[in-house]
Each structure stands twice: as C-alpha cells, then as structure tokens.
Scaffold this motif. Structure first.
Motif, PDB file in Angstrom:
ATOM      1  N   ASP A 158       0.827  -1.208   0.000  1.00 26.89           N
ATOM      2  CA  ASP A 158       0.000   0.000   0.000  1.00 26.89           C
ATOM      3  C   ASP A 158       0.862   1.260   0.000  1.00 26.89           C
ATOM      4  OD1 ASP A 158      -2.327  -1.440  -0.055  1.00 26.89           O
ATOM      5  OD2 ASP A 158      -2.641  -1.360   2.133  1.00 26.89           O
ATOM      6  N   ALA A 159       1.937   1.251   0.765  1.00 22.45           N
ATOM      7  CA  ALA A 159       2.824   2.413   0.810  1.00 22.45           C
ATOM      8  C   ALA A 159       3.502   2.634  -0.541  1.00 22.45           C
ATOM      9  CB  ALA A 159       3.872   2.240   1.910  1.00 22.45           C
ATOM     10  N   THR A 160       3.924   1.537  -1.175  1.00 19.76           N
ATOM     11  CA  THR A 160       4.551   1.640  -2.494  1.00 19.76           C
ATOM     12  C   THR A 160       3.541   2.144  -3.525  1.00 19.76           C
ATOM     13  OG1 THR A 160       6.012  -0.202  -1.929  1.00 19.76           O
ATOM     14  CG2 THR A 160       5.841   0.385  -4.253  1.00 19.76           C
ATOM     15  N   GLU A 161       2.323   1.658  -3.435  1.00 18.79           N
ATOM     16  CA  GLU A 161       1.272   2.111  -4.346  1.00 18.79           C
ATOM     17  C   GLU A 161       0.992   3.605  -4.156  1.00 18.79           C
ATOM     18  OE1 GLU A 161      -3.421   1.144  -5.305  1.00 18.79           O
ATOM     19  OE2 GLU A 161      -2.271  -0.194  -4.015  1.00 18.79           O
ATOM     20  N   ASP A 162       0.924   4.048  -2.919  1.00 15.68           N
ATOM     21  CA  ASP A 162       0.709   5.476  -2.644  1.00 15.68           C
ATOM     22  C   ASP A 162       1.856   6.323  -3.183  1.00 15.68           C
ATOM     23  OD1 ASP A 162      -1.684   4.938  -1.427  1.00 15.68           O
ATOM     24  OD2 ASP A 162      -0.845   4.954   0.620  1.00 15.68           O
ATOM     25  N   LEU A 163       3.094   5.829  -3.042  1.00 16.39           N
ATOM     26  CA  LEU A 163       4.248   6.562  -3.556  1.00 16.39           C
ATOM     27  C   LEU A 163       4.191   6.680  -5.073  1.00 16.39           C
ATOM     28  CD1 LEU A 163       7.024   7.881  -3.016  1.00 16.39           C
ATOM     29  CD2 LEU A 163       8.022   5.612  -3.299  1.00 16.39           C
ATOM     30  N   LEU A 164       3.829   5.587  -5.746  1.00 15.25           N
ATOM     31  CA  LEU A 164       3.718   5.630  -7.205  1.00 15.25           C
ATOM     32  C   LEU A 164       2.592   6.557  -7.654  1.00 15.25           C
ATOM     33  CD1 LEU A 164       4.363   1.915  -8.199  1.00 15.25           C
ATOM     34  CD2 LEU A 164       5.853   3.877  -8.533  1.00 15.25           C
ATOM     35  N   LYS A 165       1.468   6.552  -6.926  1.00 22.45           N
ATOM     36  CA  LYS A 165       0.379   7.476  -7.252  1.00 22.45           C
ATOM     37  C   LYS A 165       0.825   8.925  -7.091  1.00 22.45           C
ATOM     38  CE  LYS A 165      -3.623   4.598  -6.189  1.00 22.45           C
ATOM     39  NZ  LYS A 165      -4.789   4.429  -5.314  1.00 22.45           N
ATOM     40  N   PHE A 166       1.594   9.187  -6.045  1.00 21.73           N
ATOM     41  CA  PHE A 166       2.101  10.541  -5.821  1.00 21.73           C
ATOM     42  C   PHE A 166       3.021  10.970  -6.963  1.00 21.73           C
ATOM     43  CE2 PHE A 166       5.431  13.321  -4.089  1.00 21.73           C
ATOM     44  CZ  PHE A 166       4.648  14.402  -3.721  1.00 21.73           C
TER      45      PHE A 166
END
Length: 126
Positions: A13-21
C-alpha cells in the motif's frame, strides 16, 4: 504468519501510494506545461491578428513601383545595392513597420509579464 502478511500488505500500500504521488506530480507538470503553451499560443495569435489586420489595411507600397508585373514573380526593391532605405523605394510604409514592431513588442511584454506573475504566484514551480 498473519503479522508478516499484514506487514507486506502495508508495504504494498505504501509503495502504491508513492507511485500514485509520483504519477500525480508528473501529470501536474504536464498540465502546467500545457497551460504555458496555451498562454504562448494566445499571445502569438493576438500578435498575428494585429499584424494581419494592419497588414491588410495599411499601405504596404511594395507593388507601387511596378516590381510585380501581372503574372510575373515578385522581386523586392533593393535600393541600388544599398539595402532597404524606406518606403520611397517601394518597400513597406513606416506606419506599417511601426505598427507591426509595436504589436510585436507589446506581445513579448505581455508574455513576459504573464510568466512573471505566474512565477510570483508559485504556479510555475514543480
């Protein structure tokens, strides 16, 4: 085992949020670039319209000296090898030159002013 799975899930989830950012930041930069091109195109269009209006309605004088016979190619007057010496040689009138030059300077000043104001409002920063 469940603890490790929840840890992996949080990492995903953290990696996904970083990629979305990162994708949002790239999208915002593209939108900003599109706005800058739109502003530039608007000023260029304004300059073109002003130049064309004055080009159609101000005396040009390029054809007054008979340099263009009917059906013949256009040969610009040279002034006897001295270069352009003004409208008395069949070139553009001074009114035409001043109008086009002033509209060009005005468009450049407006573009610089707009970019400066956008920069002061922090709309050009990444």
């Amino acid at each position: 085992m469940a603890n490790q799975l929840s840890l992996v899930e949080r990492e995903i989830d953290a990696t996904e949020d970083l990629l979305k950012f990162k994708l949002d930041k790239a999208r915002n930069r593209l939108i900003r670039l599109d706005v800058l091109f739109g502003v530039f195109a608007a000023y260029l269009t304004t300059l073109t319209v002003v130049g064309n209006l004055f080009g159609m309605n101000l005396p040009f004088g390029g054809y007054a000296d008979g340099t263009v016979p009917p059906g013949g190619p256009f040969v610009p007057p040279t002034g006897g090898g001295t270069g352009y010496a003004g409208p008395w040689e069949g070139g553009p009138s001074w009114l035409f030159l001043v109008t086009v030059s002033a509209s060009t300077v005005a468009a450049v000043v407006l573009l610089i002013t707009t970019l400066s104001l956008l920069g002061c409002a922090n709309l050009l920063k990444t």
